[in-house]
Design a protein around this motif. Structure first.
Motif, short mmCIF file in Angstrom:
data_model
loop_
_atom_site.label_atom_id
_atom_site.label_comp_id
_atom_site.label_asym_id
_atom_site.label_seq_id
_atom_site.Cartn_x
_atom_site.Cartn_y
_atom_site.Cartn_z
N TYR A 27 0.84 -1.19 0.00
CA TYR A 27 0.00 0.00 0.00
C TYR A 27 0.88 1.24 0.00
CZ TYR A 27 -3.95 -3.01 1.14
OH TYR A 27 -4.92 -3.98 1.11
N PHE A 28 0.33 2.31 -0.59
CA PHE A 28 1.05 3.58 -0.63
C PHE A 28 0.22 4.66 0.03
CE2 PHE A 28 3.00 1.35 -4.21
CZ PHE A 28 4.34 1.64 -4.01
N ILE A 29 0.89 5.59 0.68
CA ILE A 29 0.25 6.79 1.18
C ILE A 29 0.61 7.93 0.23
CG2 ILE A 29 2.19 7.36 2.75
CD1 ILE A 29 0.01 8.44 4.68
N SER B 83 2.39 5.79 9.94
CA SER B 83 3.32 6.49 9.06
C SER B 83 3.44 7.94 9.52
CB SER B 83 2.83 6.44 7.62
OG SER B 83 3.72 7.11 6.75
N ARG B 84 4.61 8.50 9.33
CA ARG B 84 4.88 9.89 9.72
C ARG B 84 5.31 10.66 8.48
NH1 ARG B 84 6.34 12.22 14.74
NH2 ARG B 84 7.37 14.24 14.50
N THR C 87 -3.63 4.12 -1.23
CA THR C 87 -3.95 3.36 -2.44
C THR C 87 -3.19 2.04 -2.42
OG1 THR C 87 -2.16 4.44 -3.68
CG2 THR C 87 -4.36 5.42 -3.83
N PRO C 88 -3.79 0.96 -2.97
CA PRO C 88 -3.08 -0.32 -3.05
C PRO C 88 -2.30 -0.43 -4.35
CG PRO C 88 -5.35 -0.64 -3.70
CD PRO C 88 -5.20 0.83 -3.36
N ASP C 89 -1.27 -1.24 -4.34
CA ASP C 89 -0.48 -1.54 -5.53
C ASP C 89 -0.88 -2.94 -5.99
OD1 ASP C 89 1.37 -1.65 -7.56
OD2 ASP C 89 3.02 -2.23 -6.25
N ARG D 169 4.49 7.48 -1.00
CA ARG D 169 5.44 6.81 -0.10
C ARG D 169 4.88 5.45 0.28
NH1 ARG D 169 7.01 10.28 4.95
NH2 ARG D 169 7.87 11.53 3.25
N GLN D 170 5.73 4.43 0.23
CA GLN D 170 5.28 3.08 0.57
C GLN D 170 5.05 2.96 2.07
OE1 GLN D 170 7.78 -0.07 -0.85
NE2 GLN D 170 6.74 -1.64 0.33
N LEU D 171 3.97 2.26 2.43
CA LEU D 171 3.67 2.03 3.83
C LEU D 171 4.36 0.76 4.29
CD1 LEU D 171 -0.13 2.88 3.81
CD2 LEU D 171 1.72 4.28 4.72
#
Length: 267
Positions: A119-121, A142-143, A158-160, A135-137
């Motif tokens: 997943y990505f933020i 996440s910070r 969002t998912p990859d 940025r990859q979770l």
């Protein structure tokens, strides 16, 4: 599903199922499945809303197949699903936002079929035309650092995954809009003159909307006159003014920061 062929000279050992995407039109089928002991097969990893041609032959001996004709079918359209919930703000400062989030586990059969790997933020200034920073979770928290102070950010997850062979279209999570803290306090609000006469005036105000610390005192500066020393009240009476004279003044808040043990003066 199909019926066993009749009038065969040998028993059926298995079935060979050949299929391909009809739009690709290959010279020969490119996918094979061998089925034993059953007259049905489930085909995985097909593209949604796609027409396929399929051929089924019975295997009656080594390299011996019955003849067959091609059939066609069209897969159903993909359904839409929410991949992750809206991120939750755990803590924020003037330059960072600490978030937690919840996304489906990749161990479920539904997600394994869609090959969700990660997943990505994604974030960017709110109402901005700039591209999202991605940025990859790596964990459930996440910070986001190096952000602009006192700025609203749009944040989503969002998912990859490979949408071509997944029967689900994963929508991004609902957007979260978060505003970073100001570097110092914002200005006192609703500044007003409560009573006036020829020689004095009472000035009142409300505390800043964003203090970002603890208000230590306020300062009122009267232009072309003098500065009134700090005090903690939200009003002041100014005396000994000249009659029929226009004065300009400002009200500032001095805030002590708990994080950096420093002091900031509002605009």
């Amino acid at each position: 599903m199909w019926k066993t062929p009749l009038n065969l000279s040998r028993p059926v050992m298995s079935y060979r199922v050949s299929y391909y995407n009809a739009s690709s039109n290959p010279s020969k089928p490119i996918n094979y499945e061998y089925v034993s002991g059953s007259n049905s097969v489930t085909l995985f990893y097909l593209r949604p809303s796609t027409n396929y041609k399929i051929e089924i032959k019975a295997v009656v001996g080594k390299n011996l197949f019955t003849s067959s004709v091609y059939h066609s079918f069209t897969t159903s359209p993909a359904t839409t699903s929410q991949s992750c919930k809206t991120p939750t703000v755990e803590e924020k400062t003037s330059s960072s936002i600490h978030l937690s989030f919840s996304c489906p586990s990749g161990d479920t059969p539904q997600l394994r079929d869609c090959h969700i790997k990660r997943y990505f933020i994604k974030y960017r200034p709110y109402n901005s035309s700039s591209r999202f920073i991605r940025r990859q979770l790596l964990s459930s928290m996440s910070r986001l650092d190096n952000l602009i102070p006192f700025t609203s950010y749009e944040i989503l997850l969002t998912p990859d995954y490979d949408p071509l062979y997944c029967n689900i279209i994963f929508a991004p999570s609902p957007s979260l809009v978060v505003k970073t803290d100001p570097v110092g306090p914002t200005a006192p609000r609703n500044i007003r003159e409560k009573t006036r006469n020829a020689r004095d005036v009472v000035i009142e105000w409300d505390v800043p909307k964003y203090v970002n610390g603890t208000v230590e005192r306020y300062r009122v500066y009267l232009f072309n006159s003098k500065t009134y020393l700090p005090f903690t009240s939200t009003s002041i009476r100014i005396r000994e003014l000249k009659p029929f004279t226009r004065y300009t003044y400002i009200v500032q808040a001095l805030v002590e920061h708990e994080r950096d043990n420093g002091r900031k003066l509002s605009p």
